[in-house]
Design a protein around this motif. Structure first.
Motif, short mmCIF file in Angstrom:
data_model
loop_
_atom_site.label_atom_id
_atom_site.label_comp_id
_atom_site.label_asym_id
_atom_site.label_seq_id
_atom_site.Cartn_x
_atom_site.Cartn_y
_atom_site.Cartn_z
N ALA A 130 0.85 -1.20 0.00
CA ALA A 130 0.00 0.00 0.00
C ALA A 130 0.88 1.25 0.00
CB ALA A 130 -0.91 0.00 1.22
N PRO A 131 0.51 2.27 -0.79
CA PRO A 131 1.28 3.51 -0.81
C PRO A 131 1.33 4.16 0.57
CG PRO A 131 -0.26 3.43 -2.65
CD PRO A 131 -0.61 2.28 -1.74
N LYS A 136 -0.97 6.58 5.90
CA LYS A 136 -1.01 7.74 6.79
C LYS A 136 -2.39 8.39 6.83
CE LYS A 136 3.89 8.94 6.47
NZ LYS A 136 4.89 9.94 6.00
N SER A 137 -3.10 8.42 5.72
CA SER A 137 -4.42 9.05 5.70
C SER A 137 -5.49 8.12 6.25
CB SER A 137 -4.79 9.47 4.27
OG SER A 137 -4.83 8.35 3.40
N ASP A 138 -5.32 6.80 6.08
CA ASP A 138 -6.25 5.79 6.60
C ASP A 138 -7.70 6.11 6.26
OD1 ASP A 138 -6.87 3.41 7.90
OD2 ASP A 138 -7.10 4.38 9.85
N LEU A 139 -7.95 6.50 5.02
CA LEU A 139 -9.29 6.89 4.61
C LEU A 139 -10.22 5.70 4.40
CD1 LEU A 139 -8.33 9.73 2.10
CD2 LEU A 139 -9.45 10.01 4.32
N HIS A 140 -9.68 4.50 4.43
CA HIS A 140 -10.53 3.32 4.23
C HIS A 140 -11.18 2.85 5.54
CE1 HIS A 140 -7.95 3.32 0.67
NE2 HIS A 140 -8.86 2.59 0.07
N SER A 141 -10.66 3.30 6.67
CA SER A 141 -11.26 2.93 7.95
C SER A 141 -12.53 3.75 8.19
CB SER A 141 -10.26 3.16 9.09
OG SER A 141 -9.16 2.28 8.99
N ASN A 263 2.02 18.90 0.72
CA ASN A 263 1.73 17.85 1.70
C ASN A 263 0.84 16.80 1.05
OD1 ASN A 263 0.63 16.28 3.82
ND2 ASN A 263 1.00 17.93 5.30
N GLY A 264 1.44 15.70 0.61
CA GLY A 264 0.67 14.70 -0.14
C GLY A 264 -0.51 14.12 0.60
N VAL A 265 -0.36 13.90 1.90
CA VAL A 265 -1.45 13.31 2.68
C VAL A 265 -2.58 14.30 2.85
CG1 VAL A 265 -2.10 12.35 4.93
CG2 VAL A 265 0.09 11.73 3.90
N ALA A 266 -2.27 15.53 3.29
CA ALA A 266 -3.30 16.54 3.50
C ALA A 266 -3.99 16.89 2.20
CB ALA A 266 -2.68 17.79 4.13
N ARG A 267 -3.21 17.00 1.12
CA ARG A 267 -3.81 17.36 -0.17
C ARG A 267 -4.82 16.32 -0.62
NH1 ARG A 267 -1.94 15.55 -4.90
NH2 ARG A 267 0.14 15.14 -4.03
N ARG A 268 -4.46 15.07 -0.48
CA ARG A 268 -5.37 14.01 -0.91
C ARG A 268 -6.59 13.91 0.01
NH1 ARG A 268 -0.15 11.76 -2.03
NH2 ARG A 268 0.04 11.07 -4.22
N ARG A 269 -6.39 14.10 1.30
CA ARG A 269 -7.52 14.10 2.24
C ARG A 269 -8.53 15.19 1.86
NH1 ARG A 269 -8.37 12.10 7.10
NH2 ARG A 269 -6.96 10.59 8.02
N LEU A 270 -8.02 16.38 1.56
CA LEU A 270 -8.90 17.49 1.20
C LEU A 270 -9.60 17.23 -0.13
CD1 LEU A 270 -6.60 20.40 2.34
CD2 LEU A 270 -8.93 20.01 3.16
N TRP A 271 -8.90 16.61 -1.04
CA TRP A 271 -9.51 16.31 -2.35
C TRP A 271 -10.68 15.33 -2.18
CZ3 TRP A 271 -9.63 18.45 -6.91
CH2 TRP A 271 -10.15 17.73 -7.99
N VAL A 272 -10.46 14.30 -1.34
CA VAL A 272 -11.53 13.32 -1.09
C VAL A 272 -12.68 13.98 -0.35
CG1 VAL A 272 -12.09 11.19 0.13
CG2 VAL A 272 -9.95 11.37 -1.14
N ARG A 273 -12.37 14.83 0.62
CA ARG A 273 -13.43 15.53 1.35
C ARG A 273 -14.21 16.44 0.40
NH1 ARG A 273 -16.51 14.66 5.71
NH2 ARG A 273 -17.43 16.61 6.44
N GLY A 274 -13.51 17.09 -0.50
CA GLY A 274 -14.19 17.94 -1.47
C GLY A 274 -15.10 17.14 -2.38
#
Length: 293
Positions: A130-131, A136-141, A263-274
Motif C-alpha cells: 500500500a502507498p 497515513k491518511s487511513d481513509l478506508h477505515s 503535503n501529499g497526505v493533507a492534499r489528498r484528504r482534502l480532495w476526497v473531502r471535497g
C-alpha cells in the motif's frame, strides 16, 4: 423479590454476494466471548443463485445459522430480508469481508445502553504494498462521527440496533445499487427521534483490496456518499441551502488542497473531502447517482 434480568437476544445479520471470505466472518462471530444472551446468525445471499448456501450450511457453528436467499443484486433487498426475518431484541450488522474482534458483540451490547443504535469502528487492513499516503491518511477505515448533536447517522459495517426502534422502516431499494442505503436509513431514523452512540471498543477489521488503493476509488466513494447525504436536505425542504453550503465547502477544500499541494497526505484528504461536497451539490442539481453494485 424482583425477577432477574433476562439477557437480550441478538440476530447477527450478514449480507453476502459471492465472497468466500464469508467463512472467516462467520468463524469470527462464532468465536465471540462474553456474550450471555441467545444469538443467531442470519445470512442474506444477494446472488441470483444460492451460491453462499454451502458456506453457511457446510459446517456447524457455535450459534444457529439461518440462510436467506434474497436475489436481486440490490443490497437493500438483502438488508430488508434480514430485518423481516429478525425476531431478536437487537440486530447486529457486519459485512461479509470483515473479521470481528473476540469481544466485538459484548462491547456493542455494553455500549448501547438506552440508545437505539451503537456503531463500532472498522479498521482497514492494508497490504504490504500500500502507498505510504494511503497508510497515513487511513481513509478506508470507518468510525462513528460525533457532532455537537451526538452521533446523527451510521452504517451497517459494524452496528448494533434495537429491533423495536426499527419498526416497519426499511432500506430504500432505490439506493441498493448506488450504495449509501445504510446512511440514509440511519439518518431517517434519527430524524424520527432515534438516538445513537459510538462504541469505540467494538472493533472489526476489513482487508483493503488492491484496486481500492487509489485516489480515484476514494474520490468515487466520497462523491457517492455525498449524493446520499444530499437526501437529508431534500427531506428537510432545504435544497437551496444545501446546494450553497456544498458548493462553498467544495470550493474551500479545493482551495486548501492547492495551498497544501506540498503535503501529499493533507492534499489528498482534502480532495476526497471535497468530492463528498461535490457529490451533495451534484445530487441537488439532479445528477444521476453513481452505481457501485
Amino acid at each position: 423479590m424482583p425477577k432477574p434480568a433476562v439477557a437480550p437476544s441478538v440476530d447477527v445479520c450478514v449480507c453476502t454476494y459471492r465472497r468466500a471470505s464469508l467463512v472467516q466472518t462467520l468463524a469470527s462471530i462464532d468465536a465471540q466471548v462474553g456474550v450471555v444472551g441467545a444469538v443467531r446468525i442470519l445470512v442474506a445471499d444477494n446472488d441470483e443463485t444460492p451460491s453462499a448456501k454451502p458456506l453457511v450450511d457446510g459446517e456447524a457453528g457455535r450459534w444457529p445459522r439461518v440462510y436467506l436467499h434474497a436475489p436481486a443484486r440490490n443490497i437493500s433487498v438483502a438488508r430488508n430480508a434480514l430485518l423481516d426475518a429478525s425476531t431478536a431484541d437487537f440486530v447486529a450488522w457486519i459485512d461479509d469481508d470483515e473479521i470481528a474482534d473476540p469481544t466485538w458483540l459484548a462491547a456493542l451490547l455494553a455500549a448501547i445502553g438506552d440508545h437505539d443504535a451503537a456503531f463500532g469502528p472498522v479498521r482497514a487492513v492494508y497490504p504490504s504494498n500500500a502507498p505510504d499516503w494511503i497508510l497515513k491518511s487511513d481513509l478506508h477505515s470507518t468510525r462513528a462521527v460525533e457532532t455537537r448533536q451526538g452521533v446523527v447517522t451510521g452504517y451497517t459495517s459494524n452496528a448494533l440496533v434495537r429491533r423495536a426502534a426499527v419498526g416497519r422502516e426499511r432500506f430504500l431499494e432505490a439506493l441498493g445499487r448506488s450504495g449509501g442505503e445504510d446512511t440514509e436509513f440511519f439518518t431517517r431514523l434519527y430524524g424520527q427521534g432515534r438516538r445513537y452512540v459510538a462504541a469505540p471498543e467494538a472493533s472489526v477489521s476489513e482487508p483493503t483490496a488492491a484496486d481500492r488503493l487509489t485516489l480515484k476509488w476514494l474520490t468515487h466513494r466520497a462523491f457517492r456518499a455525498g449524493q446520499t447525504h444530499a437526501l437529508t436536505y431534500v427531506a428537510a425542504g432545504q435544497r437551496g441551502r444545501g446546494l450553497v453550503s456544498a458548493m462553498a465547502k467544495a470550493a474551500a477544500c479545493m482551495g486548501l488542497s492547492t495551498v497544501l499541494a506540498w503535503n501529499g497526505v493533507a492534499r489528498r484528504r482534502l480532495w476526497v473531502r471535497g468530492a463528498l461536497h461535490r457529490g451533495v451539490a451534484a445530487r441537488l442539481l439532479g445528477v444521476r447517482d453513481l452505481q457501485l453494485y
